[in-house]
Design a protein around this motif. Structure first.
Motif, mmCIF file in Angstrom:
data_model
loop_
_atom_site.group_PDB
_atom_site.id
_atom_site.type_symbol
_atom_site.label_atom_id
_atom_site.label_comp_id
_atom_site.label_asym_id
_atom_site.label_seq_id
_atom_site.Cartn_x
_atom_site.Cartn_y
_atom_site.Cartn_z
ATOM 1 N N CYS A 28 -7.837 13.089 7.295
ATOM 2 C CA CYS A 28 -7.902 11.704 6.855
ATOM 3 C C CYS A 28 -6.733 11.329 5.965
ATOM 4 O O CYS A 28 -6.180 12.153 5.261
ATOM 5 N N SER A 29 -6.385 10.089 6.010
ATOM 6 C CA SER A 29 -5.356 9.602 5.103
ATOM 7 C C SER A 29 -6.027 8.913 3.928
ATOM 8 O O SER A 29 -7.253 8.758 3.895
ATOM 9 N N TYR A 30 -5.218 8.520 2.982
ATOM 10 C CA TYR A 30 -5.717 7.872 1.777
ATOM 11 C C TYR A 30 -4.711 6.808 1.387
ATOM 12 O O TYR A 30 -3.513 6.989 1.577
ATOM 13 N N MET A 66 -4.039 5.946 13.319
ATOM 14 C CA MET A 66 -3.529 4.579 13.368
ATOM 15 C C MET A 66 -4.168 3.830 12.206
ATOM 16 O O MET A 66 -5.360 4.002 11.929
ATOM 17 N N LEU A 67 -3.372 3.041 11.515
ATOM 18 C CA LEU A 67 -3.924 2.253 10.412
ATOM 19 C C LEU A 67 -4.052 0.801 10.834
ATOM 20 O O LEU A 67 -3.173 0.245 11.499
ATOM 21 N N LEU A 96 0.842 -1.194 0.000
ATOM 22 C CA LEU A 96 0.000 0.000 0.000
ATOM 23 C C LEU A 96 0.870 1.234 0.000
ATOM 24 O O LEU A 96 1.893 1.275 0.661
ATOM 25 N N ILE A 97 0.438 2.247 -0.712
ATOM 26 C CA ILE A 97 1.078 3.542 -0.558
ATOM 27 C C ILE A 97 0.072 4.443 0.123
ATOM 28 O O ILE A 97 -1.081 4.549 -0.306
ATOM 29 N N VAL A 98 0.501 5.034 1.216
ATOM 30 C CA VAL A 98 -0.392 5.834 2.032
ATOM 31 C C VAL A 98 -0.028 7.310 1.898
ATOM 32 O O VAL A 98 1.135 7.681 2.008
ATOM 33 N N ARG A 99 -1.038 8.122 1.668
ATOM 34 C CA ARG A 99 -0.838 9.567 1.601
ATOM 35 C C ARG A 99 -1.430 10.171 2.854
ATOM 36 O O ARG A 99 -2.589 9.889 3.190
#
Lengths: 428, 148
Positions: free
Chosen positions: A354-356, A332-333, A60-63
Motif C-alpha cells: 500500500c501507498s500512503y 494507480m492513484l 500531496l506527497i506520496v510514499r
C-alpha cells in the motif's frame, strides 16, 4: 546593485520568506550570515508558519514501496488552478537514503505537514523529503515489556512535532491491568521525556488489532481502539500533545460491526472515520461535526466504486477522496469527488504494497539539526531485484534479491510470499 | 492612506494641533529617491482606482491588480526592485512591499550563488573549504539553476 548595509534585516527576511525551499537551501552558500539566518530555529519556525497559512490542500506527497526491495520512494502530486494534475520534478521518485537493516521496509508511524516518522525495531527516524534530511532519534528510556505503539503528530500551539511512544506493561483488556508508560519525543527539545500520560489511560482499552497510523489533527493524535468493558466495541482514543492526557471519544451506537475496518482521519479539519464495510464492499465516511459530541457523528457519504482491490487513503482538496487501486505492476492513484461522483486519475506508482499520502507543505524542519552520515554499507549496497507477479491475484508473490556489491552477483536471499487465496507462485 | 509613514506624519501634526494644509505641506522623505517614489505613487493610485472600480468584487480586484503588476514588472529593471523595496519599506507601504519582495524572490529564486551575491552587493566570507563542503552537502539544490 546595492549595499547590504542598506538592506534592513526585516526586509531581507521578507524576501527570503518568499523563496521556495530549494532556493533557500542553495542560498545558504551566499554568505555566512545568510547561512546562519536560514538555519536558525527562528527562521525555520516562522517559515513553517507562513507556508502553513498559505498552503492549499492541492499538494500531496506520496510514499510508496518500490518494487526493488527495501527502498521507499516519495513523489509529489499537485493540481494547479486549471485542474491539471502533475507530478513535481522537485520530489519525483525521491529515494529514502536509508535502508532497513532487515530485509524489509521501514514501518511508517505517521506524518504531519510532509514530515515523516519511520521506525524498525528500536530505530526511529524523522525524515523531511523537502530538504532531503533525516535524523535518528535517540533510544527511548522505557522498555516495553508487552507491546509498544507509536504515533506522530504536530502541535501548532508550539510549532513542534512529537513522537508518542506508548509502552504497554501488561494486557490492558483486563480490570486492574497496569497502565502503559508514555514517552514523548519533541523535535524542538531534541529528546525523549517520560510523561504522566499513563495515569489518564482509560481501563479496559486496547489498540485495534490491526493498528493503522494514528490521525494527527488539532494538536492531538487519534487511535482506533477497542473497549473491552463494552463488548469489544470500537472507540476512539485520543492523546493530546499539549496536556499529554488520554481521552475517549465514543462512536455512534450500533453503526460499526466487528468485521468493519475503521481508520481515523481528518476531513476539513474535523475528526473523521474511514470505515470499510466488508459485507458491502463499500466505504462510508463519518465526520464528527462538533468535537466531543457523540450525537454529532454524521455519515457524510459512502463510496462505491465498483472496482476491485481499492482502498481509501485520505482526503485532499477539501472534500475529495484519495484512493489507491492495486493492479499489475503497482498502484494507480485516483481522486474521487463525492459531489459529482467523478473519478480522476492521478498517476501510477510502481509500488508493492500500500501507498500512503499526506498533504504537503514546503518546510525546513530538521535543517538546524546535526547532519547524519549514512553508514557506508547501507548506501553502497546495490540490489537488483527480480520481481514476479502472479497473474491470478495480481499481487507480487515472490521477490528474489541479488546483491551486486561485489563483482559477483550473489543471490543473497529469496523471499517468497504467498498471498491468501492464491495457490500459484511463479518463478522467473 | 497607504503610505503609512506619511500618514504618521499627518497624525503627528494633528496631535500637535498644527493646522496642516495638505496641499501645501512639504513632507521630507530623505531616504527615498524621486524615481522609485514616482513608481510607488503610480502603483498606489492604480491600486486605489482598481479597488474603487470593483467595490464588492474582491476576486476581480485581485485579478486586475495582478495584470497591472505583470505589466509594471516588464518596465522595471531587476536592480531597480531593491530601490523600490527600500522605498516601500521606508514609507511603510505594505502592499507594495509585499509585491516587490515577491518580485525579487521570483527574480532570484532560480539563480546561482554568484548572481545573488552580485544582486545584493555581497561577498563570500566563508573560510577556505567551508563553502565547498556546504555545496557538496546539498548538491541537489544546485540542479536546474539558470545559467548566469
Amino acid at each position: 546593485m546595492m549595499d547590504l548595509e542598506y538592506l534592513p534585516y526585516d526586509v531581507l527576511l521578507e524576501i527570503l520568506h518568499r523563496l521556495p525551499v530549494k532556493s533557500l537551501i542553495r542560498f545558504r552558500c551566499v554568505s555566512k550570515s545568510w547561512n546562519s539566518l536560514i538555519t536558525s530555529p527562528a527562521f525555520i519556525n516562522s517559515n513553517l508558519t507562513r507556508t502553513r497559512s498559505h498552503s492549499d490542500s492541492n499538494k500531496l506527497i506520496v510514499r510508496y514501496l518500490d518494487v526493488a526491495l527495501r527502498v521507499e520512494r516519495y513523489k509529489l502530486i499537485h493540481e494547479d488552478n486549471d485542474n491539471n494534475v502533475s507530478s513535481s520534478e522537485e520530489i519525483q521518485d525521491l529515494k529514502l537514503p536509508l535502508r532497513s537493516s532487515r530485509l524489509s521496509y521501514f514501518q511508517l508511524v505517521g506524518s504531519a505537514n510532509g514530515l515523516f516518522c519511520l521506525y524498525e525495531g528500536n530505530r526511529c527516524i524523522l525524515w523531511n523529503p523537502c530538504i532531503r534530511k533525516f535524523i535518528t532519534l535517540p533510544n527511548p528510556s522505557v522498555t516495553a515489556e508487552f507491546f509498544c505503539y507509536l504515533a506522530f503528530g504536530f502541535d501548532s500551539r508550539t510549532n513542534d512535532y512529537k513522537v508518542v511512544r506508548i509502552a504497554y506493561k501488561s494486557d490492558t483488556r483486563y480490570e486492574g491491568a497496569k497502565p502503559p508508560l508514555v514517552e514523548v519525543y519533541s523535535v524542538n527539545e531534541g529528546s525523549w521525556r517520560v510523561t504522566s500520560g499513563g495515569d489518564s489511560y482509560p481501563p479496559k482499552i486496547t489498540m485495534s488489532i490491526r493498528p493503522q497510523q494514528a490521525a494527527s489533527l488539532n494538536g492531538a493524535v487519534y487511535f482506533v481502539a477497542n473497549d473491552w468493558g463494552n463488548a469489544q466495541s470500537f472507540i476512539v482514543l485520543s492523546f493530546d500533545l499539549g496536556d499529554e492526557v488520554f481521552r475517549l471519544i465514543c462512536l455512534p451506537y450500533g453503526k460499526f460491526g466487528s468485521d468493519d475496518r475503521i481508520f481515523t482521519s481528518e476531513f476539513k479539519g474535523l475528526l473523521s472515520l474511514i470505515c470499510y464495510e466488508s459485507w458491502h464492499y463499500i466505504y462510508s465516511i463519518w465526520v464528527m461535526k462538533e468535537y466531543g459530541i457523540v450525537d454529532s457523528w454524521t455519515k457524510q457519504f459512502t463510496i462505491d466504486l465498483n472496482m476491485q482491490y481499492w482502498k481509501v487513503l485520505r482526503f485532499w482538496k477539501n472534500d475529495h477522496v484519495l484512493v489507491q487501486k492495486m493492479q499489475s505492476g503497482g498502484l494507480m492513484l485516483f481522486s474521487y469527488d463525492p459531489e459529482s461522483q467523478q473519478v480522476k486519475n492521478l498517476g501510477f506508482c510502481k509500488s508493492t504494497g500500500c501507498s500512503y499520502a499526506d498533504n504537503y507543505v514546503e518546510n525546513l524542519v530538521l535543517l538546524d539539526k546535526p547532519n547524519e552520515v549514512v553508514p557506508k554499507e547501507e548506501s553502497e549496497q546495490e540490489e537488483e531485484v527480480q520481481s514476479v507477479g502472479c497473474h491470478i491475484c495480481l499481487r507480487w508473490c515472490s521477490e528474489i534479491v541479488f546483491s551486486a556489491k561485489s563483482a559477483f552477483r550473489q543471490k543473497i536471499t529469496t523471499i517468497r510470499r504467498r498471498t491468501e487465496g492464491c495457490s500459484r507462485v511463479m518463478w522467473q | 492612506m497607504k503610505f503609512c509613514a506619511v500618514k504618521q506624519y499627518f497624525d503627528d501634526e494633528n496631535n500637535n494641533n498644527i493646522t496642516s494644509g495638505a496641499s501645501t505641506t512639504m513632507i521630507p522623505l530623505p531616504n527615498v529617491e524621486s524615481h522609485p517614489l514616482a513608481i510607488l505613487i503610480t502603483y498606489c493610485k492604480k491600486h486605489l482606482k482598481i479597488k474603487a472600480n470593483n467595490a464588492d468584487n474582491k476576486k476581480e480586484t485581485e485579478k486586475e491588480m495582478e495584470q497591472y503588476e505583470q505589466e509594471l514588472l516588464k518596465k522595471v529593471m531587476p536592480q531597480e526592485l531593491t530601490e523600490l523595496i527600500l522605498a516601500a519599506n521606508y514609507l511603510n507601504f505594505k502592499e507594495a512591499l509585499d509585491f516587490f519582495c515577491r518580485a525579487v524572490a521570483s527574480a532570484i529564486q532560480n539563480k546561482s550563488i554568484e548572481f545573488v551575491r552580485k544582486f545584493f552587493g555581497l561577498e563570500s566570507d566563508f573560510e577556505l573549504g567551508e563553502e565547498e563542503k556546504l555545496r557538496e552537502e546539498f548538491a541537489w539544490s544546485f540542479e536546474g539553476v539558470d545559467e548566469d
